[in-house]
Design a protein around this motif. Structure first.
Motif, PDB file in Angstrom:
ATOM      1  N   VAL A   6       0.943  -1.744   0.245  1.00 39.15           N
ATOM      2  CA  VAL A   6      -0.064   0.019  -0.341  1.00 39.15           C
ATOM      3  C   VAL A   6       1.050   1.159   0.467  1.00 39.15           C
ATOM      4  O   VAL A   6       1.611   1.757   0.897  1.00 39.15           O
ATOM      5  N   GLY A   7       0.707   1.821  -0.461  1.00 35.48           N
ATOM      6  CA  GLY A   7       1.389   3.413  -0.885  1.00 35.48           C
ATOM      7  C   GLY A   7       2.857   3.037  -1.562  1.00 35.48           C
ATOM      8  O   GLY A   7       3.527   3.559  -0.952  1.00 35.48           O
ATOM      9  N   GLY A   8       3.075   2.106  -2.236  1.00 37.38           N
ATOM     10  CA  GLY A   8       4.590   1.017  -2.414  1.00 37.38           C
ATOM     11  C   GLY A   8       5.173   0.724  -1.037  1.00 37.38           C
ATOM     12  O   GLY A   8       6.776   0.136  -1.101  1.00 37.38           O
ATOM     13  N   GLN A   9       4.571   0.907  -0.077  1.00 35.02           N
ATOM     14  CA  GLN A   9       4.998  -0.397   1.061  1.00 35.02           C
ATOM     15  C   GLN A   9       3.876  -1.508   1.373  1.00 35.02           C
ATOM     16  O   GLN A   9       3.263  -1.030   1.501  1.00 35.02           O
ATOM     17  N   PRO A  10       6.099  -2.572   1.774  1.00 32.44           N
ATOM     18  CA  PRO A  10       4.963  -3.756   2.303  1.00 32.44           C
ATOM     19  C   PRO A  10       4.143  -4.395   3.343  1.00 32.44           C
ATOM     20  O   PRO A  10       4.346  -3.263   4.556  1.00 32.44           O
ATOM     21  N   SER A  54      -4.529  -3.267  12.266  1.00 38.24           N
ATOM     22  CA  SER A  54      -5.787  -3.220  10.785  1.00 38.24           C
ATOM     23  C   SER A  54      -5.658  -1.853  10.135  1.00 38.24           C
ATOM     24  O   SER A  54      -5.593  -1.065  10.500  1.00 38.24           O
ATOM     25  N   HIS A  55      -4.726  -2.085   9.216  1.00 37.34           N
ATOM     26  CA  HIS A  55      -4.937  -1.606   7.893  1.00 37.34           C
ATOM     27  C   HIS A  55      -5.989  -1.008   7.065  1.00 37.34           C
ATOM     28  O   HIS A  55      -6.685  -1.646   6.104  1.00 37.34           O
ATOM     29  N   TRP A  56      -6.009   0.371   6.929  1.00 35.75           N
ATOM     30  CA  TRP A  56      -7.215   0.705   5.982  1.00 35.75           C
ATOM     31  C   TRP A  56      -6.945   0.787   4.595  1.00 35.75           C
ATOM     32  O   TRP A  56      -5.899   1.460   3.893  1.00 35.75           O
ATOM     33  N   LEU A  57      -7.618  -0.138   4.052  1.00 32.57           N
ATOM     34  CA  LEU A  57      -7.192  -0.109   2.498  1.00 32.57           C
ATOM     35  C   LEU A  57      -8.294   0.971   1.741  1.00 32.57           C
ATOM     36  O   LEU A  57      -9.395   0.665   1.916  1.00 32.57           O
ATOM     37  N   PRO A  62      -2.962   3.575  -3.720  1.00 31.21           N
ATOM     38  CA  PRO A  62      -2.373   2.682  -4.277  1.00 31.21           C
ATOM     39  C   PRO A  62      -1.536   1.284  -3.739  1.00 31.21           C
ATOM     40  O   PRO A  62      -1.285   1.733  -2.776  1.00 31.21           O
ATOM     41  N   VAL A  63      -2.606   0.355  -4.351  1.00 31.33           N
ATOM     42  CA  VAL A  63      -2.107  -1.487  -3.600  1.00 31.33           C
ATOM     43  C   VAL A  63      -2.397  -2.292  -4.482  1.00 31.33           C
ATOM     44  O   VAL A  63      -1.995  -2.231  -5.982  1.00 31.33           O
ATOM     45  N   SER A  64      -1.023  -2.619  -4.003  1.00 28.77           N
ATOM     46  CA  SER A  64      -1.144  -3.982  -5.768  1.00 28.77           C
ATOM     47  C   SER A  64      -0.467  -5.409  -4.652  1.00 28.77           C
ATOM     48  O   SER A  64      -0.541  -5.571  -3.339  1.00 28.77           O
ATOM     49  N   PHE A  65      -0.632  -6.319  -5.029  1.00 31.73           N
ATOM     50  CA  PHE A  65      -0.471  -7.554  -4.657  1.00 31.73           C
ATOM     51  C   PHE A  65       0.883  -8.518  -5.323  1.00 31.73           C
ATOM     52  O   PHE A  65       0.208  -8.270  -6.372  1.00 31.73           O
ATOM     53  N   ALA A  66       1.414  -8.615  -4.498  1.00 29.88           N
ATOM     54  CA  ALA A  66       2.777  -9.707  -4.739  1.00 29.88           C
ATOM     55  C   ALA A  66       2.856 -10.692  -4.865  1.00 29.88           C
ATOM     56  O   ALA A  66       2.755 -11.630  -3.466  1.00 29.88           O
ATOM     57  N   PHE A  67       2.471 -11.489  -6.120  1.00 30.29           N
ATOM     58  CA  PHE A  67       2.690 -13.718  -5.959  1.00 30.29           C
ATOM     59  C   PHE A  67       3.766 -13.848  -6.294  1.00 30.29           C
ATOM     60  O   PHE A  67       4.407 -13.549  -6.868  1.00 30.29           O
ATOM     61  N   ASP A  68       4.009 -15.409  -5.219  1.00 25.86           N
ATOM     62  CA  ASP A  68       5.040 -16.053  -4.840  1.00 25.86           C
ATOM     63  C   ASP A  68       4.659 -16.500  -6.831  1.00 25.86           C
ATOM     64  O   ASP A  68       3.526 -17.314  -7.240  1.00 25.86           O
ATOM     65  N   VAL A  69       5.713 -16.628  -6.894  1.00 24.00           N
ATOM     66  CA  VAL A  69       5.568 -17.127  -8.911  1.00 24.00           C
ATOM     67  C   VAL A  69       6.581 -18.484  -9.145  1.00 24.00           C
ATOM     68  O   VAL A  69       6.674 -19.529  -9.414  1.00 24.00           O
TER      69      VAL A  69
END
Length: 114
Positions: A6-10, A54-57, A62-69
């Motif tokens: 969120v906002g570039g921070q994990p 508790s994180h407010w989204l 900007p929210v991103s989801f990073a998946f294990d590949v």
């Protein structure tokens, strides 16, 4: 490890590809309606004590989801099959004060009274 940024921070927390895939779909639907939600996780505080956060989204962030590949041995991880009932459970949790549970063994900071 799969992560939410969120906002570039994990965000702290342990996430699986399975959980994040379902969360991403539910989040897209929630944000499309202009609404936010809490994602509640656990992490270690500065003193090493476990804490619930508790994180407010919200769609304005900007929210991103990073998946294990790949797995630990270098093999590719299979794509996740989405389950409509799991997306509905997450969507329903978005309407509660505690929000979505993002970590196993999570201690809830409060309960909803009757």
């Amino acid at each position: 490890m799969a992560t939410v940024h969120v906002g570039g921070q994990p965000l702290p927390g342990t996430f699986t590809n399975h959980f994040l895939a379902h969360l991403q779909v539910a989040t897209a639907a929630r944000f499309a309606s202009g609404k936010g939600f809490f994602l509640t996780t656990t992490d270690a505080g500065d003193d090493g004590t476990e804490r619930t956060v508790s994180h407010w989204l919200h769609p304005g962030l900007p929210v991103s989801f990073a998946f294990d590949v790949s797995d630990g041995s270098g093999g590719r991880v299979a794509p996740e099959a989405l389950q409509a009932n799991e997306i509905q459970e997450i969507t329903a949790a978005m309407d509660t004060p505690n929000g979505v549970r993002g970590s196993d063994g999570l201690w809830w900071p409060f309960t909803e009274g009757s």
